[in-house]
Design a protein around this motif. Structure first.
Motif, short mmCIF file in Angstrom:
data_model
loop_
_atom_site.label_atom_id
_atom_site.label_comp_id
_atom_site.label_asym_id
_atom_site.label_seq_id
_atom_site.Cartn_x
_atom_site.Cartn_y
_atom_site.Cartn_z
N TRP A 28 0.82 -1.21 0.00
CA TRP A 28 0.00 0.00 0.00
C TRP A 28 0.86 1.27 0.00
CZ3 TRP A 28 0.51 2.58 4.76
CH2 TRP A 28 1.08 1.84 5.78
N LEU A 29 2.17 1.11 0.13
CA LEU A 29 3.08 2.26 0.10
C LEU A 29 3.83 2.30 -1.23
CD1 LEU A 29 4.62 1.98 3.68
CD2 LEU A 29 2.97 3.67 2.88
N PRO A 30 3.93 3.49 -1.84
CA PRO A 30 4.64 3.59 -3.11
C PRO A 30 6.16 3.49 -2.94
CG PRO A 30 3.71 5.73 -2.48
CD PRO A 30 3.28 4.74 -1.44
N ASN A 31 6.83 3.10 -4.00
CA ASN A 31 8.29 3.03 -4.03
C ASN A 31 8.90 4.40 -3.71
OD1 ASN A 31 7.96 0.41 -4.90
ND2 ASN A 31 8.55 0.83 -7.01
N ALA A 32 10.03 4.38 -3.03
CA ALA A 32 10.84 5.58 -2.80
C ALA A 32 10.00 6.76 -2.28
CB ALA A 32 11.59 5.97 -4.07
N SER A 33 9.19 6.50 -1.25
CA SER A 33 8.29 7.54 -0.77
C SER A 33 8.63 8.08 0.63
CB SER A 33 6.85 7.02 -0.77
OG SER A 33 6.74 5.81 -0.03
N PHE A 34 9.68 7.53 1.27
CA PHE A 34 10.04 7.96 2.62
C PHE A 34 11.53 8.26 2.70
CE2 PHE A 34 6.17 5.65 3.31
CZ PHE A 34 5.52 6.36 4.29
N ASP A 35 11.88 9.25 3.55
CA ASP A 35 13.28 9.58 3.80
C ASP A 35 13.87 8.72 4.91
OD1 ASP A 35 13.45 11.70 1.93
OD2 ASP A 35 12.40 13.00 3.34
N ALA A 36 13.02 8.18 5.79
CA ALA A 36 13.51 7.39 6.91
C ALA A 36 12.43 6.43 7.38
CB ALA A 36 13.93 8.31 8.06
N ALA A 37 12.87 5.36 8.04
CA ALA A 37 11.96 4.41 8.67
C ALA A 37 12.57 4.02 10.01
CB ALA A 37 11.78 3.18 7.79
N LEU A 38 11.72 3.73 10.98
CA LEU A 38 12.16 3.39 12.32
C LEU A 38 11.40 2.15 12.80
CD1 LEU A 38 13.61 4.11 15.03
CD2 LEU A 38 11.61 5.54 15.55
N CYS A 39 12.13 1.21 13.33
CA CYS A 39 11.56 0.02 13.96
C CYS A 39 12.04 0.04 15.41
CB CYS A 39 12.02 -1.25 13.24
SG CYS A 39 11.47 -2.78 14.02
N THR A 40 11.11 0.22 16.34
CA THR A 40 11.48 0.36 17.75
C THR A 40 10.98 -0.83 18.56
OG1 THR A 40 11.32 2.75 17.53
CG2 THR A 40 11.34 1.87 19.75
N VAL A 41 11.87 -1.50 19.24
CA VAL A 41 11.63 -2.63 20.13
C VAL A 41 10.65 -3.66 19.58
CG1 VAL A 41 12.37 -1.43 22.22
CG2 VAL A 41 9.96 -1.34 21.59
#
Length: 136
Positions: A28-41
């Motif tokens: 559901w998310l387009p390619n190359a659409s975010f500058d950063a991603a975070l996965c916390t705990v």
């Protein structure tokens, strides 16, 4: 988080609940659409981390950062076997391997750091392993 917790967060303009173990695709998310991603705990509960890391790579723009933060606290009944009974250094190596072996391979070499202020008698160690999406 569950739907009720997300709905109560008035700062969010958009949210989605998805079981990343049964469906790691972020279609559901387009390619190359975010500058950063975070996965916390949460990395210690992933059953298909290579696929998810590949999907994060797909939705990051070139040069985008994926940051994975974790501590030594875990729900042993929910954590994957690869995580339980291992040292903090083993956990850092494991997350680094997830970046290295993500499919498709899109990340540069990961870096790791301890980012907490815990002491031997107070607090929990917190680690961050991150990598940048390659330009090509």
């Amino acid at each position: 988080l569950n739907a009720a917790e997300l709905a109560a967060n008035k700062q969010l303009t958009e949210w989605r609940v998805q079981d990343l173990n049964s469906k790691p695709a972020l279609d559901w998310l387009p390619n190359a659409s975010f500058d950063a991603a975070l996965c916390t705990v949460s990395v210690d509960y992933l059953t298909r981390p290579r696929e998810l890391f590949g999907e994060i790579g797909r939705v990051l723009r070139p040069g985008g950062q994926f940051i994975v933060a974790f501590s030594d606290r875990v729900f042993y009944s929910k954590a994957v076997a690869l995580w339980t009974g291992k040292s903090d250094l083993d956990h850092i190596d494991t997350v680094g391997a997830y970046f290295h072996f993500a499919q498709p391979a899109v990340f540069g070499d990961p870096t790791a750091a301890r980012v907490d202020t815990a002491t031997p008698t107070k607090g929990d160690p917190v680690y961050v392993v991150s990598a940048t999406k390659s330009s090509s």
